[in-house]
Write an enzyme that holds these catalytic residues in place. Structure first.
Site, PDB file in Angstrom:
ATOM      1  N   ARG A 250      33.122  38.152  41.570  1.00 14.35           N
ATOM      2  CA  ARG A 250      33.919  38.123  40.400  1.00 14.35           C
ATOM      3  C   ARG A 250      33.256  38.680  39.317  1.00 14.35           C
ATOM      4  NH1 ARG A 250      37.190  32.671  39.466  1.00 14.35           N
ATOM      5  NH2 ARG A 250      38.044  32.402  41.502  1.00 14.35           N
ATOM      6  N   HIS A 332      38.506  39.211  40.514  1.00 10.59           N
ATOM      7  CA  HIS A 332      38.093  39.936  41.511  1.00 10.59           C
ATOM      8  C   HIS A 332      38.702  41.374  41.340  1.00 10.59           C
ATOM      9  CE1 HIS A 332      37.136  36.618  44.487  1.00 10.59           C
ATOM     10  NE2 HIS A 332      37.687  35.926  43.711  1.00 10.59           N
TER      11      HIS A 332
HETATM   12 ZN   LIG Z   1      32.908  34.677  44.152  1.00  6.77          ZN
END
Ligand SMILES: [Zn+2]
Length: 442
Positions: A250, A332
């Site tokens: 992320r 993400h």
């Molecule tokens: Zn992660």
């Protein structure tokens, strides 16, 4: 020892078998015996499909080495050859799973969760192992339905190859000054090597891998975890700041003025680039993304596709549709055209840095946020105004902010249950109405 699990079941704490991965609290719901059973169950499913080799890597958490060794033991005693890739971010494990001669990969990581958490992210035959696969693994373990064997265990680092691959797609014409925050997570070492290979000037924060996360929580989707990065961007007059979660799948980004760019804003910038070279391309975003993103994709000539939240679900949909780009609000970001289709925040950082420029508009949207902030302050609300207003209540939190890309306000709320969510939405609607805005339909 190797026979201990054979023929007898191991029942997992049911809370750890989640939709997208296996995750629990070490010493409470998750331990080495679970890791071994995961190895044995995964091995059975892998061998059924004709697979024989698995790559394994782990993040920087204190419990990760012990879980890794138990997992490797479970795989090997079930006849699976194990390639130990070692310490690194989750995308490095995915890289190993996509480039080495292996049939699957398992990452030991607690991702962006607190230090006492840990878990397992799995891929099989280059596809996410999730949902029904994880449920089946649980049933195999409960029944003790394992297979026996003696798989070889080898060590193979992909660290250098992984960082070289990241650098391969960097095409930034203009050197930038960037502050990077690894949050003491598993990206630290890779980030040091990556930035050494990039042009420009780089300020690194918390690059030492430390599973106690001494600086702040490794979750860049929480504004409070970006405060240190924002300060560094201001102090060093950086063009932008980039933060990663604990395992590097992320991303969190702040612009040169310290303003947070959320996942859907990043997606607008990235989509523009992709659609330029691939007109009509399908771009996937999750249901939490703002409508602006979908509208923008369509306006730029792409084909927007809304899909369910969850990295495994998004990756699967991406493979199905051949979409070159997908993203989630949670940061993400997935690249399918030039990269492998998995979520790699370090790759996202490398390919998007030259594009991160936001025009500063000056319309009513900012005035509304100011009015809302003033009213809340008068009411003594528990509020962060680092970017728009983000308010905590007993039910959860809600957010109202002016989009930096469009003349719109973006609202979000999160609560533990539907009733709480309803109350949070009512608060947002009331604030908008008090500023003369037509309340949005939720
Ligand atoms: Zn992660």
């Amino acid at each position: 020892m190797a026979e201990m699990l054979t023929g007898q079941g191991h029942t997992f704490n049911p809370t750890i078998l989640r939709e997208y991965d296996i995750r629990g609290v070490v010493g409470k719901t998750l331990g080495a015996v679970d890791a071994r059973a995961i190895g044995r169950g995964f091995a059975r499913i892998l061998r059924e499909g004709g697979g024989r080799r698995v790559a394994v890597a782990y993040d920087g958490r204190l419990s990760s080495p012990e879980l890794e060794s138990a997992l490797v033991g479970g795989l090997a005693e079930s006849g699976v050859e194990v390639v130990r890739v070692g310490l690194g971010p989750t995308p490095m494990l995915y890289f190993a799973a996509f480039t080495l001669d292996v049939d699957g990969g398992i990452m030991i990581t607690g991702s962006h969760n607190p230090a006492d958490y840990n878990g397992f992210k799995m891929v099989i035959q280059k596809k996410s192992f999730f949902g029904p696969d994880i449920q089946r693994l649980g049933k195999i373990a409960a029944a003790g339905d394992f297979v026996a064997g003696a798989g070889a265990v080898t060590v193979h680092s992909v660290f250098d190859a992984y960082v070289a691959r990241l650098l391969q797609d960097y095409d930034g014409a203009r050197p930038l000054k960037i502050a990077w925050d690894a949050g003491n997570g598993a990206t630290g070492d890779a980030l040091v090597k990556l930035t050494a290979g990039l042009p420009g000037e780089h300020i690194l924060l918390n690059q030492t891998i430390d599973g106690t996360f001494p600086a702040h929580h490794p979750d860049p989707t929480e504004p409070k975890n970006l405060v240190q990065l924002q300060a560094a961007v201001a102090e060093h007059r950086c063009d932008l700041g980039i933060a990663f979660d604990g395992d590097g799948d992320r991303i969190g980004v702040v612009d040169g003025k310290g303003r947070i760019l959320w996942g859907d804003q990043l997606m607008v910038l990235l989509a523009e680039d992709v659609i330029k070279t691939r007109p009509g391309a399908t771009i996937i975003a999750d249901v939490k993304a703002s409508q602006v993103l979908f509208d923008e994709i369509a306006r730029m000539g792409g084909t927007p596709l809304m899909w369910r939240t969850g990295h495994s679900l998004i990756k699967t949909k991406m493979a199905e549709t051949g979409a070159p780009l997908a993203g989630e609000m949670s940061g993400h970001i997935f690249f399918g055209d030039r990269y492998y289709g998995y979520d790699d925040a370090l790759y996202a950082a490398v390919v998007n840095t030259p594009e991160l420029r936001f025009p500063c508009s000056d319309t009513r949207k900012f005035a509304v946020i100011d009015e809302v902030r003033d009213r809340l302050r008068k009411d003594g609300a528990d509020m962060s105004d680092i970017d728009g207003v983000r308010v905590r209540t007993r039910d959860g939190w809600w957010l109202l902010r002016a989009s930096n890309t469009q003349d719109v306000l973006v609202a979000r709320a999160e609560a533990g249950d539907q009733a709480g969510l309803g109350r949070l939405k009512a608060l947002i609607v009331a604030q908008l109405a008090a500023s003369g805005m037509t309340p949005p339909s939720f």
